[in-house]
Structures are given as structure tokens and as C-alpha cells.
Design a protein around this motif. Structure first.
Motif, PDB file in Angstrom:
ATOM      1  N   GLU A 108       1.150  -1.054  -0.181  1.00  7.77           N
ATOM      2  CA  GLU A 108      -0.008   0.138  -0.184  1.00  7.77           C
ATOM      3  C   GLU A 108       1.079   1.185   0.021  1.00  7.77           C
ATOM      4  OE1 GLU A 108      -3.671   2.139   2.975  1.00  7.77           O
ATOM      5  OE2 GLU A 108      -3.021  -0.200   3.120  1.00  7.77           O
ATOM      6  N   LYS A 109       2.326   1.182   1.598  1.00 14.55           N
ATOM      7  CA  LYS A 109       2.572   2.371   1.164  1.00 14.55           C
ATOM      8  C   LYS A 109       3.421   2.590  -0.668  1.00 14.55           C
ATOM      9  CE  LYS A 109       6.699   5.102   3.857  1.00 14.55           C
ATOM     10  NZ  LYS A 109       7.282   4.549   4.702  1.00 14.55           N
ATOM     11  N   TYR A 110       3.821   1.242  -1.503  1.00 14.47           N
ATOM     12  CA  TYR A 110       4.636   2.233  -2.045  1.00 14.47           C
ATOM     13  C   TYR A 110       3.814   1.863  -3.030  1.00 14.47           C
ATOM     14  CZ  TYR A 110       9.183   2.450   0.959  1.00 14.47           C
ATOM     15  OH  TYR A 110       9.589   2.655   1.350  1.00 14.47           O
ATOM     16  N   GLU A 111       2.543   2.273  -3.154  1.00 16.58           N
ATOM     17  CA  GLU A 111       1.291   1.618  -4.356  1.00 16.58           C
ATOM     18  C   GLU A 111       1.875   0.266  -5.340  1.00 16.58           C
ATOM     19  OE1 GLU A 111       1.248   5.843  -6.056  1.00 16.58           O
ATOM     20  OE2 GLU A 111      -0.184   6.619  -4.630  1.00 16.58           O
ATOM     21  N   LEU A 112       2.962  -0.733  -4.679  1.00 19.43           N
ATOM     22  CA  LEU A 112       2.658  -1.817  -5.327  1.00 19.43           C
ATOM     23  C   LEU A 112       1.978  -2.558  -6.091  1.00 19.43           C
ATOM     24  CD1 LEU A 112       5.479  -3.213  -2.991  1.00 19.43           C
ATOM     25  CD2 LEU A 112       5.760  -1.798  -4.854  1.00 19.43           C
ATOM     26  N   LEU A 113       1.942  -3.523  -6.804  1.00 18.59           N
ATOM     27  CA  LEU A 113       0.492  -4.258  -7.535  1.00 18.59           C
ATOM     28  C   LEU A 113       0.291  -5.167  -6.101  1.00 18.59           C
ATOM     29  CD1 LEU A 113      -0.325  -5.419 -10.098  1.00 18.59           C
ATOM     30  CD2 LEU A 113       0.915  -7.804 -10.384  1.00 18.59           C
ATOM     31  N   GLU A 114      -0.827  -5.824  -6.195  1.00 18.25           N
ATOM     32  CA  GLU A 114      -1.447  -5.870  -5.177  1.00 18.25           C
ATOM     33  C   GLU A 114      -1.589  -7.665  -4.918  1.00 18.25           C
ATOM     34  OE1 GLU A 114      -5.741  -6.566  -3.313  1.00 18.25           O
ATOM     35  OE2 GLU A 114      -5.257  -4.269  -3.960  1.00 18.25           O
ATOM     36  N   THR A 115      -0.250  -7.808  -4.118  1.00 23.45           N
ATOM     37  CA  THR A 115       0.279  -9.070  -3.654  1.00 23.45           C
ATOM     38  C   THR A 115      -0.205  -9.315  -2.394  1.00 23.45           C
ATOM     39  OG1 THR A 115       2.241  -8.064  -3.913  1.00 23.45           O
ATOM     40  CG2 THR A 115       1.509  -9.322  -6.032  1.00 23.45           C
ATOM     41  N   LYS A 116      -0.502 -11.080  -2.394  1.00 23.65           N
ATOM     42  CA  LYS A 116       0.092 -11.060  -0.968  1.00 23.65           C
ATOM     43  C   LYS A 116       0.647 -11.851  -1.189  1.00 23.65           C
ATOM     44  CE  LYS A 116      -4.461 -10.447   0.313  1.00 23.65           C
ATOM     45  NZ  LYS A 116      -4.059  -9.019   1.915  1.00 23.65           N
ATOM     46  N   MET A 117       1.965 -12.000   0.281  1.00 22.79           N
ATOM     47  CA  MET A 117       3.167 -12.710   0.650  1.00 22.79           C
ATOM     48  C   MET A 117       2.949 -13.563   0.012  1.00 22.79           C
ATOM     49  SD  MET A 117       5.935 -11.664   3.557  1.00 22.79           S
ATOM     50  CE  MET A 117       5.804 -12.868   4.483  1.00 22.79           C
ATOM     51  N   GLU A 118       2.737 -14.612   0.809  1.00 21.69           N
ATOM     52  CA  GLU A 118       2.278 -16.425   0.366  1.00 21.69           C
ATOM     53  C   GLU A 118       1.983 -16.295  -0.689  1.00 21.69           C
ATOM     54  OE1 GLU A 118      -1.829 -14.745   2.519  1.00 21.69           O
ATOM     55  OE2 GLU A 118       0.553 -14.959   2.667  1.00 21.69           O
ATOM     56  N   ASP A 119       1.746 -15.634  -1.671  1.00 20.90           N
ATOM     57  CA  ASP A 119       1.408 -15.837  -2.793  1.00 20.90           C
ATOM     58  C   ASP A 119       2.742 -15.832  -3.707  1.00 20.90           C
ATOM     59  OD1 ASP A 119      -1.102 -16.873  -2.616  1.00 20.90           O
ATOM     60  OD2 ASP A 119      -1.880 -15.106  -3.001  1.00 20.90           O
ATOM     61  N   ILE A 120       3.473 -14.708  -3.640  1.00 21.89           N
ATOM     62  CA  ILE A 120       4.704 -14.972  -4.407  1.00 21.89           C
ATOM     63  C   ILE A 120       5.998 -14.898  -4.426  1.00 21.89           C
ATOM     64  CG2 ILE A 120       3.453 -12.580  -5.297  1.00 21.89           C
ATOM     65  CD1 ILE A 120       4.913 -10.192  -3.705  1.00 21.89           C
ATOM     66  N   THR A 121       5.920 -15.814  -2.170  1.00 24.65           N
ATOM     67  CA  THR A 121       6.999 -16.802  -2.447  1.00 24.65           C
ATOM     68  C   THR A 121       7.613 -17.557  -1.942  1.00 24.65           C
ATOM     69  OG1 THR A 121       6.463 -16.118  -0.082  1.00 24.65           O
ATOM     70  CG2 THR A 121       7.819 -13.810  -1.429  1.00 24.65           C
ATOM     71  N   CYS A 122       8.933 -18.259  -2.125  1.00 29.55           N
ATOM     72  CA  CYS A 122       8.988 -19.406  -1.787  1.00 29.55           C
ATOM     73  C   CYS A 122      10.196 -19.641  -0.514  1.00 29.55           C
ATOM     74  CB  CYS A 122       9.287 -20.818  -2.643  1.00 29.55           C
ATOM     75  SG  CYS A 122      10.973 -19.476  -3.468  1.00 29.55           S
ATOM     76  N   PHE A 123      10.069 -18.990   0.720  1.00 28.06           N
ATOM     77  CA  PHE A 123      10.433 -19.653   1.659  1.00 28.06           C
ATOM     78  C   PHE A 123      11.032 -20.375   2.324  1.00 28.06           C
ATOM     79  CE2 PHE A 123       8.001 -15.373   2.690  1.00 28.06           C
ATOM     80  CZ  PHE A 123       9.822 -14.120   2.297  1.00 28.06           C
ATOM     81  N   GLU A 124      10.198 -21.457   2.194  1.00 26.47           N
ATOM     82  CA  GLU A 124      10.851 -22.311   2.669  1.00 26.47           C
ATOM     83  C   GLU A 124      12.044 -23.698   1.590  1.00 26.47           C
ATOM     84  OE1 GLU A 124       7.935 -22.076   2.216  1.00 26.47           O
ATOM     85  OE2 GLU A 124       7.337 -21.763   4.517  1.00 26.47           O
TER      86      GLU A 124
END
Length: 164
Positions: free
Chosen positions: A98-114
Motif C-alpha cells: 500500500e505504502k509504495y503503491e505496488l501491485l496488490e499481492t499477498k506475500m504467501e502467493d509470491i514467495t517460496c521461503f521454505e
């Protein structure tokens, strides 16, 4: 490129290691924390399938572009629970988006930490050979350093991560 890293500019890929590292770096910056190497001593010191010491150095420079302090690998980092640190940061990612007006994404949908954690904690060298492909005259390649710079630029242009 390893299979789990085949979509480097996808806005919705949990298989994107560069995007996962970018989200981690962005959250570190947002919290005022240094970007700590999330792998183990072995992967810090050894060659990996898509990297070498120059690439790691370039990654440190890349992390600095996010104005994130960088802490080199330290023995005590073996006990650093970066997966625990990143757990529950979804709301913070929402704030950053929201702050940086990024593409609306959910962290769990775009990352693979495991998946990244597995790769960064190998205790053996993981190098795939291109010899067979070269024998059949496939000569394609990508310069890792140029690729990282280009894909990070693309992720910024897509508003997946903040601009500097």
C-alpha cells in the motif's frame, strides 16, 4: 536455471527465488533490519548451481541498493531462524504494498521461503552440468549478474518491489 526458479518475473509465482529474496530484503529495510544471509555456512562458502563468489558479492551490492544493511555470513547465523522471522509478515507486506503503491499481492502467493531455505542450507555442492547440452550444440547461456539486474529492474517496473 533450476526448475524452482524458472519464472523470474512472475507476479504470482511462489517458485521465484529472486522475488522471495527481494521480498525478504524489502521487509528487512521496512523494519530497519540488516539483510542477513538466510543460508548455512556450506552454501555461503561453496559454489552453487547458478552462482559463484562474484554473484554473491553482486547480491550484496544489490541488497545495498535497497538501502538495507548487510551482515556477512557468521557462524552464529546457523541458529538464525529467518523462516520464523518471516512468518507472520503478511500484514507488513500488505502495508509495504500500500505504502509504495505496488501491485496488490499477498506475500504467501509470491514467495517460496521454505524452498529457498532448502537451497541455502544444502550441505553438498549442487552443480548441474551443461556438458551433454553442449555436446548437442546447445550454446545458450545467461550472464547471472546481468540477469539479476535485469529481473530486479523488471520486478520494480511491475511494481512487485519498491524502487530504490
Amino acid at each position: 536455471m533450476p526448475t524452482y526458479c524458472r519464472t523470474p518475473a512472475s507476479s504470482r509465482s511462489v517458485d521465484n527465488i529472486l522475488l522471495t529474496l527481494s521480498v525478504h530484503a524489502t521487509i528487512c529495510q521496512y523494519e530497519g533490519l540488516p539483510f542477513r544471509y538466510p543460508g548455512n555456512k556450506y552454501t555461503w562458502k561453496h559454489f552453487c548451481d547458478m552462482s559463484d563468489a562474484r554473484v554473491l558479492a553482486e547480491q550484496q551490492i544489490w541488497a545495498a541498493v535497497f538501502d538495507v544493511g548487510f551482515v556477512a555470513y557468521e557462524e552464529s547465523d546457523e541458529k538464525f531462524d529467518w523462516l520464523g522471522m518471516m512468518k507472520g509478515k503478511g500484514k507488513m507486506w500488505d502495508e509495504i504494498v500500500e505504502k509504495y503503491e505496488l501491485l496488490e499481492t499477498k506475500m504467501e502467493d509470491i514467495t517460496c521461503f521454505e524452498a529457498l531455505n532448502v537451497v541455502l542450507n544444502f550441505r553438498f555442492q549442487h552443480v548441474c552440468s551443461m556438458i551433454k547440452s553442449r555436446e548437442f550444440e546447445f550454446l545458450g547461456y545467461a550472464d547471472t549478474l546481468k540477469s539479476i539486474q535485469m529481473w530486479v529492474g523488471r520486478l520494480r517496473a511491475m511494481k512487485m518491489i519498491p524502487r530504490r
